[in-house]
Design a protein around this motif. Structure first.
Motif, PDB file in Angstrom:
ATOM      1  N   ILE A  14       2.649   0.547  -3.373  1.00  0.00           N
ATOM      2  CA  ILE A  14       2.275  -0.321  -2.665  1.00  0.00           C
ATOM      3  C   ILE A  14       1.373  -0.601  -1.040  1.00  0.00           C
ATOM      4  CG2 ILE A  14       0.822  -3.114  -2.295  1.00  0.00           C
ATOM      5  CD1 ILE A  14      -0.200  -1.535  -5.588  1.00  0.00           C
ATOM      6  N   GLN A  15       2.759  -0.877  -0.947  1.00  0.00           N
ATOM      7  CA  GLN A  15       3.189  -0.646   0.764  1.00  0.00           C
ATOM      8  C   GLN A  15       2.428   0.011   1.608  1.00  0.00           C
ATOM      9  OE1 GLN A  15       5.738  -0.827  -1.811  1.00  0.00           O
ATOM     10  NE2 GLN A  15       6.450  -2.811  -1.251  1.00  0.00           N
ATOM     11  N   LEU A  49       1.636   4.861  -9.061  1.00  0.00           N
ATOM     12  CA  LEU A  49       2.329   3.677  -8.573  1.00  0.00           C
ATOM     13  C   LEU A  49       2.995   2.535 -10.027  1.00  0.00           C
ATOM     14  CD1 LEU A  49      -0.963   1.658  -7.439  1.00  0.00           C
ATOM     15  CD2 LEU A  49       1.395   2.317  -5.838  1.00  0.00           C
ATOM     16  N   LEU A  52       3.692  -2.765  -8.922  1.00  0.00           N
ATOM     17  CA  LEU A  52       2.955  -3.692  -8.246  1.00  0.00           C
ATOM     18  C   LEU A  52       3.762  -4.406  -6.756  1.00  0.00           C
ATOM     19  CD1 LEU A  52       0.146  -4.909 -10.751  1.00  0.00           C
ATOM     20  CD2 LEU A  52       0.179  -2.865  -8.932  1.00  0.00           C
ATOM     21  N   ASP A  54       4.947  -6.482  -3.977  1.00  0.00           N
ATOM     22  CA  ASP A  54       4.640  -7.280  -2.836  1.00  0.00           C
ATOM     23  C   ASP A  54       2.987  -6.733  -2.046  1.00  0.00           C
ATOM     24  OD1 ASP A  54       6.962  -7.266  -1.615  1.00  0.00           O
ATOM     25  OD2 ASP A  54       7.470  -5.352  -1.235  1.00  0.00           O
ATOM     26  N   PHE A  55       2.361  -6.766  -3.694  1.00  0.00           N
ATOM     27  CA  PHE A  55       0.476  -6.619  -3.854  1.00  0.00           C
ATOM     28  C   PHE A  55      -0.121  -7.861  -2.970  1.00  0.00           C
ATOM     29  CE2 PHE A  55      -3.154  -6.492  -6.655  1.00  0.00           C
ATOM     30  CZ  PHE A  55      -3.872  -5.541  -6.375  1.00  0.00           C
ATOM     31  N   SER A  56       0.105  -8.894  -3.974  1.00  0.00           N
ATOM     32  CA  SER A  56      -0.074 -10.211  -3.274  1.00  0.00           C
ATOM     33  C   SER A  56      -0.013 -10.140  -1.557  1.00  0.00           C
ATOM     34  CB  SER A  56       0.467 -11.189  -3.475  1.00  0.00           C
ATOM     35  OG  SER A  56      -0.355 -11.851  -5.081  1.00  0.00           O
ATOM     36  N   VAL A  59      -2.727  -7.259   0.080  1.00  0.00           N
ATOM     37  CA  VAL A  59      -4.110  -6.676  -0.155  1.00  0.00           C
ATOM     38  C   VAL A  59      -4.465  -8.444   0.480  1.00  0.00           C
ATOM     39  CG1 VAL A  59      -5.880  -7.979  -1.791  1.00  0.00           C
ATOM     40  CG2 VAL A  59      -3.875  -6.312  -2.927  1.00  0.00           C
ATOM     41  N   LEU A  74      -6.522  -0.256 -11.567  1.00  0.00           N
ATOM     42  CA  LEU A  74      -5.401   0.438 -11.228  1.00  0.00           C
ATOM     43  C   LEU A  74      -5.215   1.760 -12.725  1.00  0.00           C
ATOM     44  CD1 LEU A  74      -3.351  -3.061 -11.288  1.00  0.00           C
ATOM     45  CD2 LEU A  74      -3.684  -0.959  -9.194  1.00  0.00           C
ATOM     46  N   ASP A  83       1.147  -6.430 -14.301  1.00  0.00           N
ATOM     47  CA  ASP A  83       2.254  -7.694 -13.230  1.00  0.00           C
ATOM     48  C   ASP A  83       1.969  -8.976 -13.019  1.00  0.00           C
ATOM     49  OD1 ASP A  83       3.068  -8.475 -10.572  1.00  0.00           O
ATOM     50  OD2 ASP A  83       4.209  -6.345 -10.516  1.00  0.00           O
TER      51      ASP A  83
END
Length: 180
Positions: A14-15, A49, A52, A54-56, A59, A74, A83
């Protein structure tokens, strides 16, 4: 207005969203004065992917109003579970998770917290092969109106309720007795 964000390269984590440039679609993604995207949709389909993490945070870093996110795609990734971070986007109404590797039907229960979820896809996951797959999802998410790209009818909901009565046993309540 909903603007879709597409990303060009196959994302592994995600990063990578922070350094990737979104693909241009029919409409240009608008940005705030701070440079953050003004979008309500995030399309991360066709990547690799598998979590998830560090998704928050990512985003929040990318979107001006992450709380307004209503559509997350996704699909066609390598996710093995749903997740819990997805449940923090309370306004979500469309969630595409088809073509992943979700194995446990119980993962669907995590989605029951969404008051506005109307469209969900899960086909193409191993859970699709479980007996009662469609009925289980409809029992646990009775507010959705589209599941796996097909509309939900009253007959679907009735069938799901009958299936629930026949297959899901109510939990027994254990009553403590005072010992004299």
């Amino acid at each position: 207005m909903s603007v879709r964000s597409y990303f060009q390269e196959k994302l592994h984590v995600i990063q990578d969203l922070v350094i990737e440039e979104p693909r241009t679609g029919l409409r240009q993604v608008k940005h705030s004065k701070s440079g953050k995207s003004l979008t309500q949709s995030l399309w991360l389909n066709n990547n690799v992917l598998n979590d998830l993490e560090d998704f928050s945070q990512v985003v929040t870093q990318l979107l001006q109003h992450p709380e307004n996110l209503v559509w997350i795609d996704l699909s066609f990734n390598d996710l093995t579970s749903i997740d819990p971070v997805l449940t923090t986007f309370f306004n979500l109404s469309v969630l595409y998770l088809h073509g992943n590797s979700i194995h446990h039907l119980g993962e669907v229960n995590k989605l029951s917290v969404f008051p506005r979820l109307r469209s969900l896809t899960l086909h193409g996951n191993p859970i699709e092969e479980e007996k009662g797959y469609r009925q289980y999802v409809l029992c646990n998410l009775p507010r959705i109106t589209t599941f796996d790209f097909s509309g939900i009818t009253k007959a679907d909901l009735t069938t799901a309720e009958v299936w629930k009565c026949m297959n899901i046993k109510p939990k027994k309540v254990q009553i403590k007795q005072d010992v004299l």
